[in-house]
Write an enzyme that holds these catalytic residues in place. Sequence first.
Site, PDB file in Angstrom:
ATOM      1  N   GLY A 172       0.840  -1.198   0.000  1.00  0.00           N
ATOM      2  CA  GLY A 172       0.000   0.000   0.000  1.00  0.00           C
ATOM      3  C   GLY A 172       0.871   1.242   0.000  1.00  0.00           C
ATOM      4  N   GLY A 173       0.307   2.315   0.510  1.00  0.00           N
ATOM      5  CA  GLY A 173       1.026   3.581   0.548  1.00  0.00           C
ATOM      6  C   GLY A 173       2.303   3.515   1.364  1.00  0.00           C
ATOM      7  N   GLY A 407      24.662  13.305 -28.312  1.00  0.00           N
ATOM      8  CA  GLY A 407      24.152  13.872 -27.065  1.00  0.00           C
ATOM      9  C   GLY A 407      24.786  13.205 -25.857  1.00  0.00           C
TER      10      GLY A 407
HETATM   11  C1  HXC Z   1      -3.915  -4.363  11.717  1.00  0.00           C
HETATM   12  C2  HXC Z   1      -2.792  -6.217  11.028  1.00  0.00           C
HETATM   13  C3  HXC Z   1      -2.560  -5.623   9.761  1.00  0.00           C
HETATM   14  C4  HXC Z   1      -3.065  -4.316   9.550  1.00  0.00           C
HETATM   15  C5  HXC Z   1      -1.646  -7.563   9.769  1.00  0.00           C
HETATM   16  N1  HXC Z   1      -2.227  -7.424  10.980  1.00  0.00           N
HETATM   17  N2  HXC Z   1      -1.851  -6.476   8.998  1.00  0.00           N
HETATM   18  N3  HXC Z   1      -3.458  -5.584  11.988  1.00  0.00           N
HETATM   19  N4  HXC Z   1      -3.717  -3.718  10.554  1.00  0.00           N
HETATM   20  N5  HXC Z   1      -2.855  -3.668   8.405  1.00  0.00           N
HETATM   21  C6  HXC Z   1      -2.205  -8.367  12.077  1.00  0.00           C
HETATM   22  C7  HXC Z   1      -3.046  -9.611  11.823  1.00  0.00           C
HETATM   23  O1  HXC Z   1      -4.368  -9.389  12.203  1.00  0.00           O
HETATM   24  C8  HXC Z   1      -2.343 -10.622  12.726  1.00  0.00           C
HETATM   25  O2  HXC Z   1      -2.761 -10.395  14.054  1.00  0.00           O
HETATM   26  C9  HXC Z   1      -0.912 -10.213  12.648  1.00  0.00           C
HETATM   27  O3  HXC Z   1      -0.896  -8.862  12.203  1.00  0.00           O
HETATM   28  C10 HXC Z   1      -0.115 -11.046  11.659  1.00  0.00           C
HETATM   29  O4  HXC Z   1      -0.831 -11.074  10.422  1.00  0.00           O
HETATM   30  P1  HXC Z   1      -1.122 -12.410   9.612  1.00  0.00           P
HETATM   31  O5  HXC Z   1      -2.123 -12.072   8.580  1.00  0.00           O
HETATM   32  O6  HXC Z   1      -1.424 -13.522  10.566  1.00  0.00           O
HETATM   33  O7  HXC Z   1       0.331 -12.679   8.998  1.00  0.00           O
HETATM   34  P2  HXC Z   1       0.708 -13.266   7.586  1.00  0.00           P
HETATM   35  O8  HXC Z   1      -0.113 -14.469   7.288  1.00  0.00           O
HETATM   36  O9  HXC Z   1       2.194 -13.380   7.579  1.00  0.00           O
HETATM   37  O10 HXC Z   1       0.282 -12.129   6.527  1.00  0.00           O
HETATM   38  C11 HXC Z   1       0.906 -10.872   6.522  1.00  0.00           C
HETATM   39  C12 HXC Z   1       0.129  -9.912   5.604  1.00  0.00           C
HETATM   40  C13 HXC Z   1      -1.357  -9.867   5.977  1.00  0.00           C
HETATM   41  C14 HXC Z   1       0.284 -10.380   4.142  1.00  0.00           C
HETATM   42  C15 HXC Z   1       0.810  -8.548   5.722  1.00  0.00           C
HETATM   43  O11 HXC Z   1      -1.456  -9.664   7.387  1.00  0.00           O
HETATM   44  C16 HXC Z   1      -2.113  -8.798   5.298  1.00  0.00           C
HETATM   45  O12 HXC Z   1      -2.496  -8.935   4.141  1.00  0.00           O
HETATM   46  N6  HXC Z   1      -2.366  -7.694   6.032  1.00  0.00           N
HETATM   47  C17 HXC Z   1      -3.127  -6.582   5.481  1.00  0.00           C
HETATM   48  C18 HXC Z   1      -2.309  -5.838   4.475  1.00  0.00           C
HETATM   49  C19 HXC Z   1      -3.004  -4.625   3.981  1.00  0.00           C
HETATM   50  O13 HXC Z   1      -3.878  -4.684   3.115  1.00  0.00           O
HETATM   51  N7  HXC Z   1      -2.695  -3.511   4.614  1.00  0.00           N
HETATM   52  C20 HXC Z   1      -3.290  -2.250   4.299  1.00  0.00           C
HETATM   53  C21 HXC Z   1      -2.526  -1.735   3.089  1.00  0.00           C
HETATM   54  S1  HXC Z   1      -3.096  -0.167   2.640  1.00  0.00           S
HETATM   55  P3  HXC Z   1      -2.657 -11.516  15.189  1.00  0.00           P
HETATM   56  O14 HXC Z   1      -3.340 -10.906  16.372  1.00  0.00           O
HETATM   57  O15 HXC Z   1      -3.348 -12.713  14.623  1.00  0.00           O
HETATM   58  O16 HXC Z   1      -1.217 -11.759  15.427  1.00  0.00           O
HETATM   59  C22 HXC Z   1      -2.129   0.837   3.498  1.00  0.00           C
HETATM   60  C23 HXC Z   1      -2.430   2.265   3.264  1.00  0.00           C
HETATM   61  C24 HXC Z   1      -1.297   3.118   3.688  1.00  0.00           C
HETATM   62  O17 HXC Z   1      -1.286   0.470   4.200  1.00  0.00           O
HETATM   63  C25 HXC Z   1      -1.477   4.453   3.058  1.00  0.00           C
HETATM   64  C26 HXC Z   1      -0.383   5.367   3.404  1.00  0.00           C
HETATM   65  C27 HXC Z   1      -0.486   6.616   2.572  1.00  0.00           C
END
Ligand code: HXC
Length: 517
Positions: A172-173, A407
Site C-alpha cells: 500500500g502507501g 548527445g
Molecule cells: C492491523 C494487522 C494488519 C493491519 C496484519 N495485521 N496487517 N493488523 N492492521 N494492516 C495483524 C493480523 O491481524 C495478525 O494479528 C498479525 O498482524 C499477523 O498477520 P497475519 O495475517 O497472521 O500474517 P501473515 O499471514 O504473515 O500475513 C501478513 C500480511 C497480511 C500479508 C501482511 O497480514 C495482510 O495482508 N495484512 C493486510 C495488508 C493490507 O492490506 N494492509 C493495508 C494496506 S493499505 P494476530 O493478532 O493474529 O497476530 C495501506 C495504506 C497506507 O497500508 C497508506 C499510506 C499513505
Amino acid sequence: MGIQSEKVKELIKLREQARLGGGQKRIDSQHQKGKYTARERIAMLLDEGSFEELDMFVTHRCTNFGMEKSVFLGDGIVTGYGTVNGRLVYVYAQDFTVFGGSLSETLAQKICKVMDQAMKVGAPVIGINDSGGARIQEGVNALAGYAEIFQRNILASGVVPQISAIFGPCAGGAVYSPALTDFNIMTKGSSYMFLTGPKVVKTVTGEDVTQEDLGGASVHSTKSGVAHFAVESEEEGIEVVKHLLSFIPQNNLEEAPAIECSDPVDRLEDSLNEIIPDNPNRAYDMYEVIGAIVDDGEFLEIHKNYAANIIVGFARFNGMSVGIVANQPKVLAGVLDINASRKAARFVRFCDAFNIPLVTLVDVPGFLPGTGQEYGGVILHGAKLLYAYGEATVPKVTVTLRKSYGGAYCVMSSKHLRGDMNYAWPSAEIAVMGPAGAIEVLYSKEAATAENPAEFIAAKEKEYKDAFANPFNAAKYGYIDDVIEPRNTRFRIIRSLQQLATKKLTNPAKKHDNLPL
Ligand code: HXC
C-alpha cells in the site's frame, strides 16, 4: 525490600515485557518464517552494546474494535540510536509480532521522533520494514501517521542519508517511505513491495500474479529499479547497509570518511593499455577497468541487475570515497536509454548531495533509438542525467575510454557541464555520431549513384574515422584536458581528486530546481 528497589524491579519487568513484543508465540512464528525479530535485526546492525532504545513504553490509544484490550509495550516498532563501526546512526525496525508491524498513530510518532533527532544532530536514518501497512483499526490516524513520516523523509532527503531495508511485507502507501529514501535493500523470497496486492490486481485488471512476481526483490531489482539491492538473507542485507555507510558522510555538511590506503597511488595497470579491442564494435568488460583502477579492487555496486548498460557504485581512490558512473560496452554496447539515464541520474544526485566526488568512465555510442524509447519519454529521462551532471558541484573527473558520440558526449560529465578534469585514452573517439550513421546522412545520394557504392562508403567512412576517431580533435579545443596512457589512469584520477579536494562551486540561489521529471 525498599520502595525504591520495588520500583526498579517493576521497571525491569516492564522492560522484559516490552522486549517480548507480541509474545513468544509470535516471535516463534517469525523465526519459523525464516525471519529475525526487530530487536535481533537491530542487534545485527549496531555495534555491540551501543543501542539506546527510545519509547519502549509507548502504547497505542485506539479504542475501536476492542483494541483497548490488546495493548503491547512499544506498539509494533523498536526505535533508537547506536553506532555502526563507531559512527552514530538512528534506527527503527518494525516489529511484525505486534499487529503485524502495522502502522498506528503512536508507532508513526516513534518513527518521527528518531527522524527529527537525526536531523537535529545530522546522522543517517536506517529503517527496517516488515509491516502489514496501515493499522486498519485506526483508520485515518494511521494514514496521517504515514504522511507525517513521508514529510520527514522529504525534508531529510539530501540532508542526512536514509536507507531502507525491506525484510518482509511493505504494501500500500507504505511503500512511499522507502521510495523516498536513498537506498532500498530487499531480501529475496521474504520481502515484497506493491501498491496493491495480487487480490486487488485480479479484481481490477483480471491479471493472475503471485506476490513474488508482482513485487518481490527480483522484480524490483531488475525490472522496476525500486530496489537497489536484492540480497539472499537478512544478514547479507545488514552487511550491505554497513558497507554503504562506510562510503557516505553523516550528513550533507560533512565529507565521507577517508580511510588508510595501502594500495599504491602510482600503481600502473599495464593490462589497461591492451584492454580496448582493435575492432571498435567488439566489447570489453568495464568491470575490469573499474577493478583495476580503484583501491584494492573494492567496488560496491548499486542497482547491479537493473539497466546493466550503465554501472554505478562506490569505490575509493587513495582512501577517498567516490561515486563511479561507467558505461558498460558489454551490455547493449553501453548505450544510454531510459532506465540507464534514470539509474545514473539518481546516483549522481545522491553523490552531489553528500559531497562525494564523481568519477565517470565513458564509452557510449549514444542514446538508444526507436519508438519504444521515444514513446517512453527518453528525451525527458535523458535530460535527468544531463541535469544531474550539470547541477553537480562536487569534483567531477571524467575519462573517455573509447566512444563518446552525440548527445551522450554532452551528458556524460563533459567539460561543458563543468567537468573539472576530462581525460581521454588514445583510443577515444569523440564525434557527433558513429562513422556508418554519419556517412549514411552525409552521402546516401552520392553512394546510390557511385560506380561502386560499397567502395565509396568505405572510403568515406575511413575519411570520417581519420578525422574523428581520436581524442585530439576534442583536446585541440581544450574539451579534453589531457590524453593519458591507460595504465596511468589510477594515478591521474588520484592526482585530480587531490587537486580538487578544496573545490568550491555553488549554483545560483533558487527555491528549488525544476528537474525534468
Ligand atoms: C492491523 C494487522 C494488519 C493491519 C496484519 N495485521 N496487517 N493488523 N492492521 N494492516 C495483524 C493480523 O491481524 C495478525 O494479528 C498479525 O498482524 C499477523 O498477520 P497475519 O495475517 O497472521 O500474517 P501473515 O499471514 O504473515 O500475513 C501478513 C500480511 C497480511 C500479508 C501482511 O497480514 C495482510 O495482508 N495484512 C493486510 C495488508 C493490507 O492490506 N494492509 C493495508 C494496506 S493499505 P494476530 O493478532 O493474529 O497476530 C495501506 C495504506 C497506507 O497500508 C497508506 C499510506 C499513505
